[in-house]
Design a protein around this motif. Sequence first.
Motif, short mmCIF file in Angstrom:
data_model
loop_
_atom_site.label_atom_id
_atom_site.label_comp_id
_atom_site.label_asym_id
_atom_site.label_seq_id
_atom_site.Cartn_x
_atom_site.Cartn_y
_atom_site.Cartn_z
N HIS A 43 30.91 30.61 39.19
CA HIS A 43 29.63 30.68 39.89
C HIS A 43 29.53 32.00 40.64
CE1 HIS A 43 26.18 29.69 42.31
NE2 HIS A 43 26.11 28.47 41.79
N PRO A 44 28.44 32.74 40.45
CA PRO A 44 28.31 34.06 41.10
C PRO A 44 28.49 34.04 42.61
CG PRO A 44 26.61 33.79 39.43
CD PRO A 44 27.30 32.46 39.55
N LYS A 45 28.04 32.96 43.26
CA LYS A 45 28.13 32.93 44.73
C LYS A 45 29.56 32.89 45.22
CE LYS A 45 27.75 27.89 45.51
NZ LYS A 45 29.02 27.71 46.22
N ASP A 46 30.48 32.44 44.38
CA ASP A 46 31.89 32.33 44.76
C ASP A 46 32.79 33.30 44.01
OD1 ASP A 46 31.47 30.19 46.56
OD2 ASP A 46 31.41 28.77 44.90
N ALA A 47 32.23 34.06 43.07
CA ALA A 47 33.03 35.03 42.32
C ALA A 47 33.36 36.20 43.25
CB ALA A 47 32.27 35.51 41.09
N THR A 48 34.63 36.54 43.34
CA THR A 48 35.06 37.57 44.28
C THR A 48 35.57 38.81 43.55
OG1 THR A 48 37.34 36.73 44.31
CG2 THR A 48 35.78 35.79 45.91
N LYS A 49 35.64 39.90 44.30
CA LYS A 49 36.20 41.13 43.74
C LYS A 49 37.70 40.95 43.48
CE LYS A 49 32.61 44.21 45.41
NZ LYS A 49 32.23 45.37 46.23
N GLU A 50 38.34 40.04 44.24
CA GLU A 50 39.75 39.72 43.99
C GLU A 50 39.91 39.15 42.58
OE1 GLU A 50 43.42 36.86 45.57
OE2 GLU A 50 41.34 36.40 46.13
N LEU A 51 38.97 38.28 42.17
CA LEU A 51 39.00 37.70 40.83
C LEU A 51 38.89 38.80 39.78
CD1 LEU A 51 38.88 35.28 38.84
CD2 LEU A 51 36.41 35.24 39.21
N ILE A 52 37.97 39.74 39.99
CA ILE A 52 37.79 40.86 39.06
C ILE A 52 39.07 41.69 38.99
CG2 ILE A 52 36.45 42.92 38.54
CD1 ILE A 52 34.88 40.25 38.34
N ASP A 53 39.68 41.93 40.14
CA ASP A 53 40.91 42.73 40.18
C ASP A 53 42.03 42.07 39.40
OD1 ASP A 53 39.69 44.64 41.77
OD2 ASP A 53 40.42 43.78 43.66
N VAL A 54 42.14 40.74 39.51
CA VAL A 54 43.18 40.02 38.79
C VAL A 54 42.98 40.16 37.28
CG1 VAL A 54 44.11 37.73 38.25
CG2 VAL A 54 43.71 38.37 40.62
N ILE A 55 41.74 40.02 36.81
CA ILE A 55 41.45 40.18 35.39
C ILE A 55 41.84 41.58 34.93
CG2 ILE A 55 39.65 40.18 33.61
CD1 ILE A 55 38.09 38.20 35.36
N ALA A 56 41.47 42.58 35.74
CA ALA A 56 41.74 43.98 35.39
C ALA A 56 43.23 44.29 35.33
CB ALA A 56 41.06 44.90 36.40
N GLU A 57 43.98 43.67 36.22
CA GLU A 57 45.41 43.97 36.33
C GLU A 57 46.31 43.05 35.50
OE1 GLU A 57 45.82 43.60 40.52
OE2 GLU A 57 44.47 45.28 40.95
N SER A 58 45.73 42.00 34.92
CA SER A 58 46.54 41.02 34.18
C SER A 58 46.93 41.53 32.80
CB SER A 58 45.76 39.72 34.03
OG SER A 58 44.68 39.91 33.13
N ARG A 59 47.90 40.87 32.21
CA ARG A 59 48.31 41.19 30.84
C ARG A 59 47.70 40.22 29.84
NH1 ARG A 59 54.17 40.12 30.76
NH2 ARG A 59 53.59 38.61 32.36
N LYS A 60 47.36 39.02 30.28
CA LYS A 60 46.98 37.97 29.34
C LYS A 60 45.59 37.37 29.57
CE LYS A 60 51.88 36.88 29.10
NZ LYS A 60 52.95 36.09 29.72
N VAL A 61 44.96 37.66 30.70
CA VAL A 61 43.63 37.11 30.96
C VAL A 61 42.59 37.86 30.13
CG1 VAL A 61 41.86 36.62 32.69
CG2 VAL A 61 44.28 36.44 33.31
N SER A 62 41.78 37.11 29.40
CA SER A 62 40.75 37.69 28.54
C SER A 62 39.77 38.55 29.34
CB SER A 62 39.99 36.56 27.83
OG SER A 62 38.87 37.06 27.16
N HIS A 63 39.36 39.66 28.73
CA HIS A 63 38.36 40.53 29.35
C HIS A 63 36.96 40.02 29.04
CE1 HIS A 63 41.09 44.27 30.07
NE2 HIS A 63 41.54 43.18 30.63
N HIS A 64 36.76 38.76 29.35
CA HIS A 64 35.46 38.11 29.17
C HIS A 64 35.14 37.33 30.43
CE1 HIS A 64 33.31 34.23 28.13
NE2 HIS A 64 32.40 35.15 27.90
N LEU A 65 33.91 37.49 30.92
CA LEU A 65 33.50 36.79 32.13
C LEU A 65 32.16 36.12 31.90
CD1 LEU A 65 34.04 36.17 35.14
CD2 LEU A 65 32.84 38.31 35.69
#
Length: 219
Positions: free
Chosen positions: A54-76
């Motif tokens: 949900h956009p109201k609860d989506a955080t920049k921390e969540l985006i950072d985790v996706i960017a820095e992860s090895r296995k999380v899909s680059h799809h949001l």
Amino acid sequence: AKEIIAAGYKEITLLGQNVNSYGKDLPEPVSFAQLLRTIDALPGDFKIRFMTSHPKDATKELIDVIAESRKVSHHLHLPVQSGSNRILKAMNRHYTREQYLDLVAYAKKRIPDLSLTSDIIVGFPGETREDFEETLSLIKEVGYTSFFFSPREGTPAAKMDDPIEAKEKSAWFSQLLKVQEEIAAKRSASMVGQVVEVLCEEEGKNGLLTGRTDGKIII
């Protein structure tokens, strides 16, 4: 997740009405971003997907985790529903067009190859042509990989007064679909010649295999 990986599965999908609310009711609160980071650190060859955010609860921390992860899909999958602040308020969405676009801009900066999908409602009760035009402009600005039409049966909106005729709403939706198809066609054309990793999910009668890319695009 450990059991799934040990059993040989290659993809883990975390599902929730709003995955961002995960962990808030645990004795020791943990954010959804922290959950992703923990699973990403597990050994094994697998991918991690999730929805819906949900956009109201989506955080920049969540985006950072996706960017820095090895296995999380680059799809949001980030359902916007409408590009009009007036309609977003009527929908009780608790975010503005500007806040949504700010998060999208940050996500694109951190994850250049990010694939964004969304849910859109066309013809919400009381929506005007001007409101619809704002949704259209947002779709062009974001450049979604795809979106889902979000029906409203069984919701409070279904009981609201609605002066706009169904025929006009249908025309709006057709226009929206045409714009999205043009965006998707350009994205697909830009991928020609690339080599991507795909988890094959199905074999057709003609022997062709199909699967989804890291950005959840069917190949």
